[in-house]
Design a protein around this motif. Sequence first.
Motif: not given
Lengths: 224, 224, 224, 224, 224, 224
Positions: D117, D121, E215-218, F163-164, F167-169
């Motif tokens: 996942k 991005p 952002s460190k989400i992805r 976010l989940e 797929m936003a960050e």
Amino acid sequence: MRILIINPNSDLEMTAAIQRSADNFANGELDVVCKPTPGAPEFIETYEDQIRAAPGMIQLVRENEREFDAFIVACHCDPNLDVMKEITRKPVIGIGEASVKIASMLGHRFSVVSTAKHSIPNKEALIRKYHLQDLLASVRAPENETATASDEEKYLQAARSALEEDMAEVIVLGCAGMAGLDKRLEEKLGAPVLDGVTCALIIAAGLIKYGVSTSKIRRYNPEC
Amino acid sequence: MRILIINPNSDLEMTAAIQRSADNFANGELDVVCKPTPGAPEFIETYEDQIRAAPGMIQLVRENEREFDAFIVACHCDPNLDVMKEITRKPVIGIGEASVKIASMLGHRFSVVSTAKHSIPNKEALIRKYHLQDLLASVRAPENETATASDEEKYLQAARSALEEDMAEVIVLGCAGMAGLDKRLEEKLGAPVLDGVTCALIIAAGLIKYGVSTSKIRRYNPEC
Amino acid sequence: MRILIINPNSDLEMTAAIQRSADNFANGELDVVCKPTPGAPEFIETYEDQIRAAPGMIQLVRENEREFDAFIVACHCDPNLDVMKEITRKPVIGIGEASVKIASMLGHRFSVVSTAKHSIPNKEALIRKYHLQDLLASVRAPENETATASDEEKYLQAARSALEEDMAEVIVLGCAGMAGLDKRLEEKLGAPVLDGVTCALIIAAGLIKYGVSTSKIRRYNPEC
Amino acid sequence: MRILIINPNSDLEMTAAIQRSADNFANGELDVVCKPTPGAPEFIETYEDQIRAAPGMIQLVRENEREFDAFIVACHCDPNLDVMKEITRKPVIGIGEASVKIASMLGHRFSVVSTAKHSIPNKEALIRKYHLQDLLASVRAPENETATASDEEKYLQAARSALEEDMAEVIVLGCAGMAGLDKRLEEKLGAPVLDGVTCALIIAAGLIKYGVSTSKIRRYNPEC
Amino acid sequence: MRILIINPNSDLEMTAAIQRSADNFANGELDVVCKPTPGAPEFIETYEDQIRAAPGMIQLVRENEREFDAFIVACHCDPNLDVMKEITRKPVIGIGEASVKIASMLGHRFSVVSTAKHSIPNKEALIRKYHLQDLLASVRAPENETATASDEEKYLQAARSALEEDMAEVIVLGCAGMAGLDKRLEEKLGAPVLDGVTCALIIAAGLIKYGVSTSKIRRYNPEC
Amino acid sequence: MRILIINPNSDLEMTAAIQRSADNFANGELDVVCKPTPGAPEFIETYEDQIRAAPGMIQLVRENEREFDAFIVACHCDPNLDVMKEITRKPVIGIGEASVKIASMLGHRFSVVSTAKHSIPNKEALIRKYHLQDLLASVRAPENETATASDEEKYLQAARSALEEDMAEVIVLGCAGMAGLDKRLEEKLGAPVLDGVTCALIIAAGLIKYGVSTSKIRRYNPEC
């Protein structure tokens, strides 16, 4: 079938010119009335002009909602169109919107002939709002150097440049005040030239007859 | 004002249904005739069906060009529309094109209700051809699991999902064979539901009255 | 590995020229046959020409499906490509499609050199169909004023203008009839010049070898 | 015809797997060598990994430029592809680029099956770089909940969801390490499944044969 | 509040010029330090230059992460910006990114004035990466014919052409080495002229004060 | 450095909340004043509300132009922003505009958390106006089913879904009335949460310091 054409400015001469052009198209089959906007500026040029026209435009819709079956906003920058669509359940058509969407059915790309260079960014933003930016060949305004020519000659020259240099195939007149010019330019150019008020009348009359109007599901429903 | 509606398939029942729906809208004010296409398949489903319909469609335009003032292509995938626009100087309107462009004036986004999942890619490609892909909320076809329901119920369910889940605000019926369904669905959904033939009649009648047609400047002129 | 190049027109001279160019590329490693389309016009210029070529093109695929491993449509406007992909499980490649997609891997932007100004809108629409409109620097056709020059000189001049004025970095030849011109122009321009038939052969031969073909999941499956 | 496949990481096992898959496609007709990148990380996951691979990749091109006719970058995120194209006049093909462009010729939309996942991005950004974002149905990575399944089963499930839920028609394998999986998945899915290395070999071999390479007109010419 | 400006090249003169310009803006309220990149080329012109600058840029971030609150990459092509954002939890701003985004808030469209025609494709690709390609009026570089003029005069002329011919309303200086030119050009042009380092300082200082960062989400988290 | 925050509605409580949040960010270094709009509705929900707020907003700018160095429009739908930019030579920043542009620098995609489903179409149209539609992961509003939760819990849940699932960050708070929520949500979500007023203060303070403002070249100049 009664249609109210709202001229967003307060100029009586332009109101009369739009009325004549609309009557000419209506040909006795539609009942069309054009009214100037109370309290509006004499000409809509700036964003502030648009704002100053808004209260009168809202008032015109509210006062005439019962008597009329549809409303047309007769300034090619479609001022306050979203609020017009919001406050009534009757169809509301902008002449900018109607003209560019009809233009997109008549040829590969269209150009808008506008009154002044100053208005080009705003026209481009409007056409992008309608998602048709990739069908826009150009927005053309008369060049300064042809200053001695008549307005009609200047617009003709701008339209000709659009057809020949910008690869446009259809011309949209970018101001309600150009009413009456369409057929004269069309004859000289050999390409369709669209007047916004006429285009809006086509859509408005059709929607009335069909019995459909603005969706009140979400965006244009003030109460949901 | 005479309009020929070309049903690109050869099915007489669908031709009659389109005729009824068109007469209903015409209301005696327009002279509308719907004809099936000689030599065409009974239903237009595939690209090959579209090709097989082309010779008969061209023949219909050529044989009827004098008598009629405009032509409508009455299959929602707008088969052979470019060639139709090319071979005549009279206006030609596709029901796909007319319906999505009118839909774009009535709400934030529209969904197309189609007959089958198989047709979704083609619909998407068509709407992108008209530059309106960003206004398309979804193309919905009935799900298999509702197999016992009537067609009308299935389309109603697909339209409802489009309004609620896909944020559509306007529904476009994606097949000429759905003629007559628009008002019944509209009543149940509380949102505009557009029949393509009616939308095309609005545009075609308007263009005739206005005296404009396809630009012959370049793209649609076989002789330049 | 056998590839059938379908020349959508019926011109024997152009068929022979394409055959020569293909043989030159095939270099004995591919078995390539170019056939003219029975019943097609001598040159594909209009939408009607495309339609008139369709039955013969379909017939060529059906009659040759067993013997050949892939099909190439050798007209740069990719006429009837969707139906070709639909009616066979063998790979079908259009020379327009193949050439612009290979062009997009060789430089920042590409220009198409076309035979006539009249064809520019159609080329633009085609390239947008392939989603590459933002990589298209321009479609250029020879200007009238250079009328005394040879065709090759005119195309060279159009290509040079594309590289210098439109910021193109790759040139795509916009007509199968320009076969053989690529290397001569490339030498003079110092930039890649792509012939569509050769590009299509690259893709077609590769797909045969790889054993993949058009997806029959939905869009190009007439039976699902 | 000699092609050097640059594996941007230093993993010998993956290098060997890519070599096997390439040999399988080459079938003795192409001379293909796959080399790991000296000084590169064992796996390319992050932007820093890409940067750390760059010096070795540049070195591989420079040391092998005489002996080889084309270069392939065999990591699906196409790391450092612009610099590769800049430093040599021989063709350079990324497996990401080649696979999505070939996918776009085989069906309506494609999905990429990725390893994790976290990479979604970056994949989306890459595909937008190639202007194909509107042809991307989805990037799918295995869901956590299927953790007990084998990798192959997880990728199969992700691909199946893409075809059924996201309306994809073609699957692109999003990692060079998935080499060999294409035909097994294709058989189970009934839709084309593309391995990037094979797609890049098709293009690279074709360009060598054709004698064209990266344009040195502007973007990829370090000396102009 | 301490900000480290990373000059991706190793030129001490340009480093000093950026430092002066930054001090001028900082006005004693920000603690700003500009450092050249160890091991980097003297000027960043090519993709290879960008790669060669990367190790030193990474090293600068790692060595200074404790002491500084944010980092600015001071080359207008935003080299290695993704990896910079990935390797630290402190804000990282590219001067290309910051300048075009601020430009988009100040007028209808902006133009970038660049040092050389060779860089135009790369600038266009960068601005498309930021999704602002439709707000880009043009990238202009000085024409050769004005070769006797000073650099400043050439840039002024390019900017003037952008405002008058390309309908730009805001000018972005396309090189960190143009530091100090903004106010002088602005005065002569009567339109906003943006220096990238100053724009990046605005954003960086604001983010520090606000306490938000990448952002460190992805996408920019190497460990997820 | 004095900044006037125009709260387009007339609600004193929201005005005070914005003032507190702004003071908190200003930290004594900026002189920030928030004023409610005379004659405006208590809450801006509809297009008509926006129009009704316009005269008071224009009046606030005109009356305060001398005393203040910049203006912020503190409603996330950026009502009447074009006219604000037109009527003054001082910088004017919308909180919608500032927040989405800063969000675009902090992660791959952002989502807007809005107060109600009804506002989603308008938010989407606004973000498309700023050309950032492809960076918008979603606009999320609280679902009805969580009706017993507090507003803060509902917004948290909407943000978490963004976010989940989308797929936003980065999260953007879609209403000035959410002032103060940013840091609390950020802590729970582990991703940047942006308050529009704070983002606008960053840009406005920066522009003042830099001495640049809206271009008066064309679009926003009422006198050219």
